[in-house]
Every structure is written in C-alpha cells, then in structure tokens.
Write a protein that holds these residues in place. Sequence first.
Motif, PDB file in Angstrom:
ATOM      1  N   PRO A   1     -60.925 -43.050 -93.181  1.00  0.00           N
ATOM      2  CA  PRO A   1     -62.167 -42.891 -92.403  1.00  0.00           C
ATOM      3  C   PRO A   1     -62.841 -41.529 -92.598  1.00  0.00           C
ATOM      4  CG  PRO A   1     -60.399 -43.783 -91.034  1.00  0.00           C
ATOM      5  CD  PRO A   1     -59.772 -43.299 -92.298  1.00  0.00           C
ATOM      6  N   TYR A   2     -62.087 -40.556 -93.109  1.00  0.00           N
ATOM      7  CA  TYR A   2     -62.626 -39.202 -93.261  1.00  0.00           C
ATOM      8  C   TYR A   2     -62.607 -38.759 -94.719  1.00  0.00           C
ATOM      9  CZ  TYR A   2     -60.670 -39.730 -88.572  1.00  0.00           C
ATOM     10  OH  TYR A   2     -60.329 -40.215 -87.338  1.00  0.00           O
ATOM     11  N   ALA A   3     -62.565 -39.710 -95.627  1.00  0.00           N
ATOM     12  CA  ALA A   3     -62.376 -39.409 -97.045  1.00  0.00           C
ATOM     13  C   ALA A   3     -63.415 -38.438 -97.589  1.00  0.00           C
ATOM     14  CB  ALA A   3     -62.390 -40.700 -97.859  1.00  0.00           C
ATOM     15  N   ASP A   4     -64.650 -38.539 -97.116  1.00  0.00           N
ATOM     16  CA  ASP A   4     -65.709 -37.678 -97.641  1.00  0.00           C
ATOM     17  C   ASP A   4     -65.552 -36.227 -97.208  1.00  0.00           C
ATOM     18  OD1 ASP A   4     -66.232 -38.400 -94.997  1.00  0.00           O
ATOM     19  OD2 ASP A   4     -68.400 -38.172 -95.240  1.00  0.00           O
ATOM     20  N   ARG A   5     -64.677 -35.974 -96.215  1.00  0.00           N
ATOM     21  CA  ARG A   5     -64.456 -34.616 -95.738  1.00  0.00           C
ATOM     22  C   ARG A   5     -63.115 -34.047 -96.204  1.00  0.00           C
ATOM     23  NH1 ARG A   5     -65.423 -35.644 -89.508  1.00  0.00           N
ATOM     24  NH2 ARG A   5     -65.666 -37.832 -90.088  1.00  0.00           N
ATOM     25  N   MET A   6     -62.347 -34.847 -96.876  1.00  0.00           N
ATOM     26  CA  MET A   6     -61.018 -34.433 -97.300  1.00  0.00           C
ATOM     27  C   MET A   6     -61.035 -33.789 -98.686  1.00  0.00           C
ATOM     28  SD  MET A   6     -58.620 -35.147 -95.052  1.00  0.00           S
ATOM     29  CE  MET A   6     -58.378 -36.160 -93.572  1.00  0.00           C
ATOM     30  N   LEU A   7     -60.019 -32.990 -98.945  1.00  0.00           N
ATOM     31  CA  LEU A   7     -59.760 -32.477-100.287  1.00  0.00           C
ATOM     32  C   LEU A   7     -58.761 -33.408-100.963  1.00  0.00           C
ATOM     33  CD1 LEU A   7     -59.303 -28.736 -99.278  1.00  0.00           C
ATOM     34  CD2 LEU A   7     -61.195 -29.625-100.657  1.00  0.00           C
ATOM     35  N   ALA A   8     -58.902 -33.599-102.251  1.00  0.00           N
ATOM     36  CA  ALA A   8     -57.974 -34.459-102.984  1.00  0.00           C
ATOM     37  C   ALA A   8     -56.655 -33.728-103.210  1.00  0.00           C
ATOM     38  CB  ALA A   8     -58.578 -34.867-104.316  1.00  0.00           C
ATOM     39  N   LEU A   9     -55.555 -34.482-103.091  1.00  0.00           N
ATOM     40  CA  LEU A   9     -54.231 -33.951-103.419  1.00  0.00           C
ATOM     41  C   LEU A   9     -53.908 -34.357-104.854  1.00  0.00           C
ATOM     42  CD1 LEU A   9     -51.534 -32.620-102.799  1.00  0.00           C
ATOM     43  CD2 LEU A   9     -50.764 -34.774-101.774  1.00  0.00           C
ATOM     44  N   PRO A  10     -53.892 -33.413-105.803  1.00  0.00           N
ATOM     45  CA  PRO A  10     -53.610 -33.755-107.199  1.00  0.00           C
ATOM     46  C   PRO A  10     -52.242 -34.412-107.337  1.00  0.00           C
ATOM     47  CG  PRO A  10     -54.433 -31.509-106.999  1.00  0.00           C
ATOM     48  CD  PRO A  10     -54.152 -31.979-105.614  1.00  0.00           C
ATOM     49  N   ALA A  11     -52.173 -35.413-108.203  1.00  0.00           N
ATOM     50  CA  ALA A  11     -50.948 -36.202-108.337  1.00  0.00           C
ATOM     51  C   ALA A  11     -49.735 -35.342-108.674  1.00  0.00           C
ATOM     52  CB  ALA A  11     -51.143 -37.277-109.402  1.00  0.00           C
ATOM     53  N   PHE A  12     -49.906 -34.314-109.509  1.00  0.00           N
ATOM     54  CA  PHE A  12     -48.732 -33.548-109.941  1.00  0.00           C
ATOM     55  C   PHE A  12     -48.151 -32.671-108.832  1.00  0.00           C
ATOM     56  CE2 PHE A  12     -52.246 -30.667-111.116  1.00  0.00           C
ATOM     57  CZ  PHE A  12     -51.797 -29.441-110.641  1.00  0.00           C
ATOM     58  N   LEU A  13     -48.853 -32.546-107.687  1.00  0.00           N
ATOM     59  CA  LEU A  13     -48.329 -31.784-106.559  1.00  0.00           C
ATOM     60  C   LEU A  13     -47.622 -32.664-105.540  1.00  0.00           C
ATOM     61  CD1 LEU A  13     -51.219 -29.240-105.838  1.00  0.00           C
ATOM     62  CD2 LEU A  13     -49.075 -28.831-107.056  1.00  0.00           C
ATOM     63  N   GLY A  14     -47.703 -33.974-105.716  1.00  0.00           N
ATOM     64  CA  GLY A  14     -47.069 -34.890-104.773  1.00  0.00           C
ATOM     65  C   GLY A  14     -45.599 -35.103-105.105  1.00  0.00           C
ATOM     66  N   GLU A  15     -44.758 -35.225-104.077  1.00  0.00           N
ATOM     67  CA  GLU A  15     -43.336 -35.454-104.285  1.00  0.00           C
ATOM     68  C   GLU A  15     -43.103 -36.843-104.855  1.00  0.00           C
ATOM     69  OE1 GLU A  15     -41.039 -34.753-100.821  1.00  0.00           O
ATOM     70  OE2 GLU A  15     -41.378 -32.593-100.821  1.00  0.00           O
ATOM     71  N   GLY A  16     -42.237 -36.923-105.855  1.00  0.00           N
ATOM     72  CA  GLY A  16     -41.865 -38.203-106.432  1.00  0.00           C
ATOM     73  C   GLY A  16     -42.944 -38.860-107.259  1.00  0.00           C
ATOM     74  N   ARG A  17     -43.982 -38.112-107.618  1.00  0.00           N
ATOM     75  CA  ARG A  17     -45.059 -38.678-108.421  1.00  0.00           C
ATOM     76  C   ARG A  17     -45.026 -38.057-109.810  1.00  0.00           C
ATOM     77  NH1 ARG A  17     -50.257 -38.042-104.609  1.00  0.00           N
ATOM     78  NH2 ARG A  17     -51.231 -39.341-106.200  1.00  0.00           N
ATOM     79  N   PRO A  18     -45.439 -38.804-110.825  1.00  0.00           N
ATOM     80  CA  PRO A  18     -45.352 -38.295-112.204  1.00  0.00           C
ATOM     81  C   PRO A  18     -46.219 -37.056-112.392  1.00  0.00           C
ATOM     82  CG  PRO A  18     -46.682 -40.301-112.101  1.00  0.00           C
ATOM     83  CD  PRO A  18     -46.027 -40.151-110.768  1.00  0.00           C
TER      84      PRO A  18
END
Length: 246
Positions: free
Chosen positions: A178-195
Amino acid sequence: MQWQDEAIIIGVRRHGETSVIAELMTRERGRHLGIVRSGRSRSMQPVLQPGNRVEAVWRARLDEHMGEFKLEPLQLRAAKLMETATAVYGVQAMGALLRLLPERDPHPHLFEALDIILDAMDDPADAGQLFIRFELAVLNDLGYGLDLTECAATGSRDDLVYVSPKSGRAVSREAGAPYADRMLALPAFLGEGRPPVVDRDTLVQAFRLTGYFLNRHVYEPRGLTESSSRDGFVQAALKAVSKQAE
C-alpha cells in the motif's frame, strides 16, 4: 609515546618544504594523522599513495600530539588502483566516509573491509556491492544502522523487498504494497538467503538506499554535502557494469 600498527594510506597533504601529513586508517587505532619527515622525497612518494598498505610506527611526546610516522611498505597497490576510474574514485570515496568517524576511534572491522575492497576494485560488480556494504557499516558505526533482516510490520524474514525511509527497516512485499511509492527498494544482494546477483539496476537501488540514509542522518545534520568522489565512483561502477553486460 610510541606504537606500531598496520595501516592503509587514505590521504596525504604537504607540510613545510619536505614533509607531509599522512592520514592513515590503522587496524587497531582507527583514522590517525601524523607527520612524515622527508615525505616528499623520491623514495617516499611511491609509498605515500592512497590505497597502499604500510607498517606504521608512531611517536610523540604526548598522546594528544599529532606525532610523527615512520612507514614501511607492505603492499604497494596504488599503481593498480590508478588503472580504472572505479578504483580511483573508490579509494577517495572510502577515505571520505572514514573521515565521518572521530579520529583515533578504533574500527578494526572497517580496516579489514577497506583492505578487502581495495583488492577487489578490478571487478566493478564486486567493488560496487562491497562499497555498499562499507557504507552500511559506516552508518552502523555512526549509530544509524539499518535493519534489513526482518519485516518492520510483521516480523517475517521472507520476501523482503522494501526499506522504510523513516525507520530504516526492511518491509515485506505484502506489508509494503500500500505504500510502495514511498518505499526504498531493498536490493536483492542485501537480502538474507537471496542470490548475490549484482547488475546495474540493483546497484542503482543500492546506491540510492545508502545515499538516502547518509544524507538524512549524516550529511544534512552536519551541514555537509555528499563527496564528489562518491558520485564519481557511482557513475564509474554503473558504466563498467553496464559494459560488462553487453
């Protein structure tokens, strides 16, 4: 007073006719300045280049004095760092980040990170993501660390794709929709367990993420502006990664 430590040169400025003031990131004593006598000599100039790793002996009558350095080279990598724009701007940008920390305040993990990143500067994708992690580490040491391990709204560790610009915490796709337009993106390489896939788009997201919080918490409150070397590094890294993908 005297001590000996391993260090990386992050800056040099002239002092008198023949000497220089060297700015080092030491392993155990943080960022430290000292005078190098005859630092402008032909034998010392190749040693006193940003990015080089040295063995430093510091002496002064009192601990609060600037003191003098005697330096012995351990790894002369400045010539290699001058081969690419990414490396040239990178060593300058990391030096600028370290200057945000109090002088003589120990940060041994940042010394280790700096050493690793300088050796990885020949690969722009690796250099880009390691630089982002370095910025996150500096933010954390300044007291503004981001929590990217679980959703701020639900506590879930799955499908984290956003970062709240207010709290600096991760948010899941569902909770943040619901607040996607106000959020910052979390880059995939900074996420735990993500390639750890690093391409131009994820680097753009990452530079925007750390840049936002550095401006909000550090530069603006101190009346500073982002270093031009960071902008140079960002542009050089993005250009190099795009070229690799062609």
